[in-house]
Design a protein around this motif. Structure first.
Motif, PDB file in Angstrom:
ATOM      1  N   MET A  29       1.000  -1.061  -0.013  1.00 47.13           N
ATOM      2  CA  MET A  29      -0.077   0.002  -0.025  1.00 47.13           C
ATOM      3  C   MET A  29       1.061   1.202  -0.022  1.00 47.13           C
ATOM      4  N   LEU A  30       0.514   2.173  -0.823  1.00 43.64           N
ATOM      5  CA  LEU A  30       1.432   3.615  -0.841  1.00 43.64           C
ATOM      6  C   LEU A  30       0.524   4.781  -0.304  1.00 43.64           C
ATOM      7  N   VAL A  31       0.902   5.404   0.521  1.00 45.35           N
ATOM      8  CA  VAL A  31       0.299   6.803   0.731  1.00 45.35           C
ATOM      9  C   VAL A  31       1.152   7.863   0.334  1.00 45.35           C
ATOM     10  N   HIS A  32       0.796   8.833  -0.486  1.00 47.76           N
ATOM     11  CA  HIS A  32       1.147   9.923  -1.212  1.00 47.76           C
ATOM     12  C   HIS A  32       1.000  11.123  -0.249  1.00 47.76           C
TER      13      HIS A  32
ATOM     14  N   ARG B 150       6.307  14.683  -2.784  1.00 52.97           N
ATOM     15  CA  ARG B 150       7.415  14.600  -2.140  1.00 52.97           C
ATOM     16  C   ARG B 150       7.539  13.195  -1.535  1.00 52.97           C
ATOM     17  N   ASP B 151       6.623  12.969  -0.710  1.00 52.18           N
ATOM     18  CA  ASP B 151       6.900  11.978   0.323  1.00 52.18           C
ATOM     19  C   ASP B 151       5.701  10.557  -0.065  1.00 52.18           C
ATOM     20  N   VAL B 152       6.448   9.474  -0.304  1.00 53.63           N
ATOM     21  CA  VAL B 152       5.732   8.454  -0.335  1.00 53.63           C
ATOM     22  C   VAL B 152       6.060   7.514   0.670  1.00 53.63           C
ATOM     23  N   HIS B 153       4.802   6.772   1.360  1.00 48.21           N
ATOM     24  CA  HIS B 153       5.222   5.854   2.565  1.00 48.21           C
ATOM     25  C   HIS B 153       4.635   4.466   1.844  1.00 48.21           C
ATOM     26  N   THR B 154       5.390   3.494   2.155  1.00 47.39           N
ATOM     27  CA  THR B 154       5.127   2.055   1.822  1.00 47.39           C
ATOM     28  C   THR B 154       4.708   1.290   3.059  1.00 47.39           C
TER      29      THR B 154
ATOM     30  N   VAL C 190      -1.158   3.025   9.340  1.00 49.00           N
ATOM     31  CA  VAL C 190      -0.538   4.110   8.644  1.00 49.00           C
ATOM     32  C   VAL C 190      -1.022   5.433   9.181  1.00 49.00           C
ATOM     33  N   THR C 191      -0.056   6.234   9.574  1.00 46.29           N
ATOM     34  CA  THR C 191      -0.623   7.646   9.938  1.00 46.29           C
ATOM     35  C   THR C 191      -0.674   8.594   8.799  1.00 46.29           C
ATOM     36  N   LEU C 192      -1.903   9.197   8.553  1.00 47.99           N
ATOM     37  CA  LEU C 192      -2.040   9.840   7.416  1.00 47.99           C
ATOM     38  C   LEU C 192      -1.704  11.471   7.488  1.00 47.99           C
TER      39      LEU C 192
ATOM     40  N   VAL D  29      -9.033  -1.747   4.200  1.00 50.40           N
ATOM     41  CA  VAL D  29      -9.071  -1.124   2.870  1.00 50.40           C
ATOM     42  C   VAL D  29      -8.268  -2.300   1.929  1.00 50.40           C
ATOM     43  N   LYS D  30      -8.057  -3.738   2.558  1.00 50.16           N
ATOM     44  CA  LYS D  30      -7.473  -4.541   1.873  1.00 50.16           C
ATOM     45  C   LYS D  30      -8.288  -5.085   0.567  1.00 50.16           C
ATOM     46  N   HIS D  31      -9.695  -5.160   0.757  1.00 50.91           N
ATOM     47  CA  HIS D  31     -10.358  -5.684  -0.173  1.00 50.91           C
ATOM     48  C   HIS D  31     -10.681  -4.735  -1.527  1.00 50.91           C
ATOM     49  N   CYS D  32     -10.000  -3.357  -1.379  1.00 48.18           N
ATOM     50  CA  CYS D  32      -9.983  -2.540  -2.455  1.00 48.18           C
ATOM     51  C   CYS D  32      -8.800  -2.584  -3.361  1.00 48.18           C
ATOM     52  N   ALA D  33      -7.926  -3.709  -2.977  1.00 44.81           N
ATOM     53  CA  ALA D  33      -6.507  -3.656  -3.692  1.00 44.81           C
ATOM     54  C   ALA D  33      -6.872  -4.650  -4.963  1.00 44.81           C
ATOM     55  N   ARG D  34      -6.057  -4.268  -6.016  1.00 48.65           N
ATOM     56  CA  ARG D  34      -6.227  -5.186  -7.014  1.00 48.65           C
ATOM     57  C   ARG D  34      -5.099  -6.306  -7.137  1.00 48.65           C
TER      58      ARG D  34
END
Length: 46
Positions: free
Chosen positions: A1-4, A15-19, A26-28, A41-46
């Motif tokens: 999962m990536l958080v931009h 500038r920041d991408v957290h894997t 994950v702290t947003l 949110v795992k069910h949303c992944a392809r």
């Protein structure tokens, strides 16, 4: 999962991408400023 976060001034990229793995919390960053349990949110992944 990536958080931009922290978009550059032109808005062309972030500038920041957290894997992380599903199941981790994950702290947003602000302005959202909350924690997300990625297991929910795992069910949303392809």
């Amino acid at each position: 999962m990536l958080v931009h976060s922290d978009p550059d001034q032109q808005g062309a990229r972030y500038r920041d991408v957290h894997t992380s793995r599903f199941g981790e919390t994950v702290t947003l960053p602000e302005p959202v400023g909350t924690e997300l349990d990625t297991e929910t949110v795992k069910h949303c992944a392809r």
